[in-house]
Design an enzyme around this catalytic site. Structure first.
Site, PDB file in Angstrom:
ATOM      1  N   LYS A 122       0.421  -1.034   0.094  1.00 35.53           N
ATOM      2  CA  LYS A 122      -0.087  -0.084  -0.004  1.00 35.53           C
ATOM      3  C   LYS A 122       0.677   1.841   0.382  1.00 35.53           C
ATOM      4  CE  LYS A 122      -2.242   3.322   1.836  1.00 35.53           C
ATOM      5  NZ  LYS A 122      -1.952   4.421   3.448  1.00 35.53           N
ATOM      6  N   ASP A 140      -5.694   0.445  -0.409  1.00 40.77           N
ATOM      7  CA  ASP A 140      -6.151   0.703   1.365  1.00 40.77           C
ATOM      8  C   ASP A 140      -7.033   0.000   1.136  1.00 40.77           C
ATOM      9  OD1 ASP A 140      -7.806   2.479   0.270  1.00 40.77           O
ATOM     10  OD2 ASP A 140      -5.882   3.503   0.251  1.00 40.77           O
TER      11      ASP A 140
END
Length: 213
Positions: A122, A140
């Site tokens: 991420k 995310d």
DNA sequence: ATCCCGAGGG
DNA sequence: CCCTCTGGAT
């Protein structure tokens, strides 16, 4: 083009109209600051991160400074962001690795970014997309939740979700799309109570079409 | 109680 | 797949 790809392109266009600025809400001036800020943002609001980073970056302006930092000092500054022990350890270890293995510079490729302690896909994708302009898919919690609801992805696993989105999103659109899922996730499609009534993509969303509220 | 732009380890 | 780390906001 599959129906799903077509629907995805329509969602992309709607999001562009609704959220013209696909910006990251973390405050930063360079790659290292975005890397650090994003690590701090785990299980913490961006606003909270932006409250501590001015102090943090004044005291530690570069990778060498983080490498030389005392754990207790870093912990004290970042404490209000939560998960502070692991985060403090990660920031210092990342500083050390940047100095020792990467000439003090944040690498511009996924493979090397993932070597840094505490940096996962991420964070790596966010830096690649926002600082280096690469076709990133920042998968995310918002991105997963919204694309699951819309019916673009299946499952909660971040890596699988990222790969599904890479098949679906044009590379030049993917980074901005992910930013907009965050904006939409915070303002409208909230984790607790999705506001389908005011959602700009309700008619293009599996969940929105089923939800009668 | 539950969530916040996660990551690492079992 | 699961669990843990953790303060702050709602």
């Amino acid at each position: 083009m599959t129906p799903l790809q077509n629907r995805t392109l329509q969602i992309i266009e709607r999001f562009k109209q609704e959220y013209p600025d696909a910006v990251c809400s973390l405050d930063y001036v360079d790659a290292l600051q975005l890397l650090i800020s994003t690590r701090l943002a785990a299980q913490c609001t961006d606003a909270r991160v932006n409250l501590v980073t001015p102090t943090l970056f004044e005291k530690y302006p570069d990778a060498q400074a983080f490498a030389n930092a005392e754990v207790a000092d870093v912990e004290e500054i970042i404490k209000s962001c939560g998960l502070y022990k692991t985060k403090a350890r990660d920031l210092i270890a990342t500083g050390k690795m940047l100095v020792e293995d990467f000439g003090g510079v944040v690498p511009d490729n996924m493979e090397d970014l993932l070597k840094l302690p505490g940096i996962g896909r991420k964070t790596a994708n966010l830096v690649l997309g926002d600082v280096f302009g690469k076709p990133a898919v920042v998968c995310d919690t918002h991105c997963i939740r919204l694309t699951n609801l819309m019916g673009l992805t299946v499952g909660k696993d971040p890596y699988k979700c990222e790969m599904q989105l890479r098949e679906l999103l044009p590379p030049e659109e993917s980074n901005d799309f992910c930013h907009r899922t965050v904006l939409h996730g915070r303002a409208v499609c909230k984790a607790r109570n999705p506001q389908c009534k005011i959602c700009c993509v309700r008619d293009l969303c599996d969940y929105g079409c089923q939800n009668n509220a």
